[in-house]
Scaffold this active site. Structure first.
Site, PDB file in Angstrom:
ATOM      1  N   CYS A 276       0.824  -1.223   0.000  1.00 38.89           N
ATOM      2  CA  CYS A 276       0.000   0.000   0.000  1.00 38.89           C
ATOM      3  C   CYS A 276       0.852   1.264   0.000  1.00 38.89           C
ATOM      4  O   CYS A 276       0.854   2.004  -0.981  1.00 38.89           O
ATOM      5  CB  CYS A 276      -0.910   0.025   1.221  1.00 38.89           C
TER       6      CYS A 276
HETATM    7  N1  LIG Z   1      -3.487  -5.971   2.279  1.00 36.82           N
HETATM    8  C1  LIG Z   1      -3.789  -4.842   2.897  1.00 36.82           C
HETATM    9  O1  LIG Z   1      -3.384  -4.615   4.026  1.00 36.82           O
HETATM   10  C2  LIG Z   1      -4.635  -3.786   2.232  1.00 36.82           C
HETATM   11  C3  LIG Z   1      -5.185  -2.793   3.035  1.00 36.82           C
HETATM   12  C4  LIG Z   1      -5.999  -1.840   2.459  1.00 36.82           C
HETATM   13  C5  LIG Z   1      -6.230  -1.883   1.090  1.00 36.82           C
HETATM   14  N2  LIG Z   1      -5.666  -2.848   0.312  1.00 36.82           N
HETATM   15  C6  LIG Z   1      -5.981  -2.860  -1.111  1.00 36.82           C
HETATM   16  O2  LIG Z   1      -6.901  -3.925  -1.351  1.00 36.82           O
HETATM   17  C7  LIG Z   1      -6.666  -4.490  -2.641  1.00 36.82           C
HETATM   18  C8  LIG Z   1      -6.383  -5.974  -2.519  1.00 36.82           C
HETATM   19  O3  LIG Z   1      -5.209  -6.159  -1.771  1.00 36.82           O
HETATM   20  P1  LIG Z   1      -4.789  -7.535  -1.119  1.00 36.82           P
HETATM   21  O4  LIG Z   1      -3.657  -7.227  -0.204  1.00 36.82           O
HETATM   22  O5  LIG Z   1      -5.981  -8.238  -0.571  1.00 36.82           O
HETATM   23  O6  LIG Z   1      -4.247  -8.321  -2.396  1.00 36.82           O
HETATM   24  P2  LIG Z   1      -3.939  -9.889  -2.500  1.00 36.82           P
HETATM   25  O7  LIG Z   1      -2.964 -10.040  -3.593  1.00 36.82           O
HETATM   26  O8  LIG Z   1      -3.655 -10.450  -1.143  1.00 36.82           O
HETATM   27  O9  LIG Z   1      -5.324 -10.515  -2.959  1.00 36.82           O
HETATM   28  C9  LIG Z   1      -5.920 -10.243  -4.181  1.00 36.82           C
HETATM   29  C10 LIG Z   1      -6.613 -11.494  -4.668  1.00 36.82           C
HETATM   30  O10 LIG Z   1      -7.275 -11.166  -5.894  1.00 36.82           O
HETATM   31  C11 LIG Z   1      -7.148 -12.268  -6.759  1.00 36.82           C
HETATM   32  N3  LIG Z   1      -7.403 -11.829  -8.135  1.00 36.82           N
HETATM   33  C12 LIG Z   1      -6.571 -11.205  -8.991  1.00 36.82           C
HETATM   34  N4  LIG Z   1      -7.198 -10.951 -10.145  1.00 36.82           N
HETATM   35  C13 LIG Z   1      -8.461 -11.409 -10.017  1.00 36.82           C
HETATM   36  C14 LIG Z   1      -9.586 -11.439 -10.885  1.00 36.82           C
HETATM   37  N5  LIG Z   1      -9.523 -10.918 -12.099  1.00 36.82           N
HETATM   38  N6  LIG Z   1     -10.715 -12.000 -10.416  1.00 36.82           N
HETATM   39  C15 LIG Z   1     -10.755 -12.532  -9.185  1.00 36.82           C
HETATM   40  N7  LIG Z   1      -9.731 -12.528  -8.317  1.00 36.82           N
HETATM   41  C16 LIG Z   1      -8.591 -11.966  -8.734  1.00 36.82           C
HETATM   42  C17 LIG Z   1      -5.767 -12.808  -6.506  1.00 36.82           C
HETATM   43  O11 LIG Z   1      -5.640 -14.148  -6.931  1.00 36.82           O
HETATM   44  C18 LIG Z   1      -5.669 -12.654  -4.980  1.00 36.82           C
HETATM   45  O12 LIG Z   1      -6.120 -13.805  -4.306  1.00 36.82           O
HETATM   46  C19 LIG Z   1      -5.541  -3.667  -3.246  1.00 36.82           C
HETATM   47  O13 LIG Z   1      -6.086  -2.616  -3.980  1.00 36.82           O
HETATM   48  C20 LIG Z   1      -4.812  -3.122  -2.031  1.00 36.82           C
HETATM   49  O14 LIG Z   1      -4.111  -1.949  -2.324  1.00 36.82           O
HETATM   50  C21 LIG Z   1      -4.870  -3.808   0.873  1.00 36.82           C
END
Ligand SMILES: NC(=O)c1ccc[n+]([C@@H]2O[C@H](COP(=O)([O-])OP(=O)(O)OC[C@H]3O[C@@H](n4cnc5c(N)ncnc54)[C@H](O)[C@@H]3O)[C@@H](O)[C@H]2O)c1
Length: 442
Positions: A276
């Site tokens: 992030c």
């Molecule tokens: N991890 C955090 O602490 C956090 C906190 C706040 C916001 N975010 C935001 O949330 C979002 C997700 O982050 P995350 O850390 O959960 O990512 P992540 O990589 O842990 O998880 C994302 C998931 O989406 C899946 N994916 C990818 N393309 C896809 C598609 N076309 N259809 C279905 N599934 C798909 C991936 O396989 C993966 O399992 C990002 O925008 C991130 O910036 C993350």
């Protein structure tokens, strides 16, 4: 017509009869799945990663902070179904998008995941559904990227379906602020979109804060992350100056923190990590160009934070030099490679840059991280390394140890006792005056 369709969905949500579809079962999506299940909703979890689906179907977890029993509890009943079959979207009422929003190699927003997800939703969109984007992104994404694609079906947002943005604030590993306790900012494209999304999250989150537009909500999330990025850069810069001046920056921050107003402490470290803070601010600087605007704070903070691993490496080199050793051929252990304490996530971790830089200079690199038994492949880095067991023998065999992540289960006094030299980027050696000579703060 508009009211009745929104009211139908609102009533369904209030009766907990709405089925929730969550796309992207990662660090954000999976806790959200469990939260909706906890509150009695039926959930369909969707992901393109077949391995994750398989693991979840076996009732297991792939995220350290989430115990497998939490998954098994719901997946073995009828409440949770996980699938990579996106045709299932047709049967759900509310769709939450939690897919990655990384940067390309040129530091531009990589929106391919949101685009592909939107295409999957478009194919199966039906009247009366609510679609909420949760991924972090630049102001305008919901309206400029998702809206036209969904409306190309001939259906109208606010009338036939509802479109909203609500930024995720998940803090993995934070035991105090779990999903339900983190206030949620919500926004909708129209008043009926906003009312539907507000109703949905009010079922599972204690405090919901509506704002006037998706753009405002998108910028809210970026402001939060830019605020952190800029303040971390500020203390990192001051740390480098304080070091030259022979002042301990940690002592200074502790002293400044006694001011009961107008000061919030931020702490220096080995550089910025995670998916992030190092990434999201650049979504805004990219978008700002469209408005002939340069976001100077974001660029400067990025520049400083990216330079910190180089500073840390220079401190390792100096410390070895002071002991008449060269980095070439030195055995260096990186202690902690996760991007922050007690998480099993090494994405964008400054440890990777530090390891690469030391390797380039000829050091033999080992690492220990209780949360990361083996380093996966990353966008920029490919190490073939496994976590070395932390033994007295290993510690004694090293030329130096660099503390990059301050995991709480490490016995730091024991480590310090057995290593010849420790470069501490997290102040884990605070108060260890007995071993002062082998401690270098960086
Ligand atoms: N991890 C955090 O602490 C956090 C906190 C706040 C916001 N975010 C935001 O949330 C979002 C997700 O982050 P995350 O850390 O959960 O990512 P992540 O990589 O842990 O998880 C994302 C998931 O989406 C899946 N994916 C990818 N393309 C896809 C598609 N076309 N259809 C279905 N599934 C798909 C991936 O396989 C993966 O399992 C990002 O925008 C991130 O910036 C993350």
């Amino acid at each position: 017509m508009q009211r009745s369709s929104a009211q139908d969905l609102i009533q369904k949500i209030n009766r907990k009869e709405a089925v929730i579809g969550i796309i992207g079962l990662g660090y954000v999506g999976l806790p959200l799945v469990l939260r909706f299940c906890d509150r009695g909703f039926r959930v369909v979890g969707l992901d393109v990663d077949a391995r994750k689906i398989e693991v979840l179907r076996e009732g297991k977890s792939y995220i350290k902070a989430i115990p497998s029993r939490r998954i098994a509890q719901f997946v073995r009943g009828v409440q949770l179904d996980v699938t990579d079959d996106f045709a299932r979207l047709r049967k759900v009422d509310c769709i939450l998008i939690c897919v990655p929003t990384p940067l390309t190699d040129k530091l531009e927003p990589d929106l391919q995941y949101i685009e592909r997800t939107t295409e999957s939703i478009r194919k199966h969109l039906r009247k009366g559904q609510l679609i909420v984007l949760e991924s972090t992104t630049y102001p305008g994404t919901t309206e400029e990227l998702i809206l036209p694609r969904l409306e190309s079906t001939g259906m109208k947002a606010g009338k036939d379906f509802f479109l909203a943005y609500s930024p995720e604030r998940e803090d993995p590993g934070n035991k105090r602020f779990t999903t339900g306790l983190i206030p949620k900012v919500v926004s909708g494209l129209t008043p009926s979109c906003r009312e539907t999304v507000r109703t949905l999250y009010s079922q599972v989150i204690e405090k919901v804060i509506p704002v006037s537009s998706p753009r405002a909500a998108e910028l809210t999330k970026l402001l939060e992350n830019i605020y952190r990025s800029v303040n971390i850069a500020l203390v990192n810069e001051l740390k480098m100056l304080a070091d030259r001046m022979g002042i301990d920056i940690w002592e200074v921050i502790e002293a400044a923190s006694t001011k009961p107003f107008g000061f919030s402490p931020f702490y220096p470290g080995p550089g910025m990590g995670g998916h992030c803070i190092p990434i999201d601010p650049f979504y805004l600087s990219w978008k700002a160009k469209e408005f002939d605007f340069t976001t100077k704070f974001i660029e400067l903070a990025g520049e400083i934070n990216v330079s910190v691993p180089y500073y840390v490496v220079s401190k390792v080199l100096d410390a070895l030099n002071d002991r008449k050793k060269s980095v070439k051929g030195a055995r260096v252990l990186v202690l902690g490679v996760a991007y922050k304490r007690d998480v099993d996530d090494a994405r964008e971790s400054p440890a990777l840059a530090i390891m690469k830089l030391l390797q380039r200079k000829g050091a033999t690199i080992l690492y220990h991280d209780p949360f990361i038994p083996r380093l996966p492949q990353f966008r920029k880095y490919h190490f073939k390394l496994k976590s070395s067991p932390l033994t007295e023998r290993l510690l004694r065999s090293l030329d130096a140890t660099v503390v990059v992540t301050d995991h709480s289960q490490i016995d730091y006094p024991w480590v310090v006792k057995h290593v010849p030299l420790i470069i501490d980027t997290r102040n884990v050696t605070k108060g260890m005056t007995r071993w002062k000579k082998k401690i270098v703060k960086a």
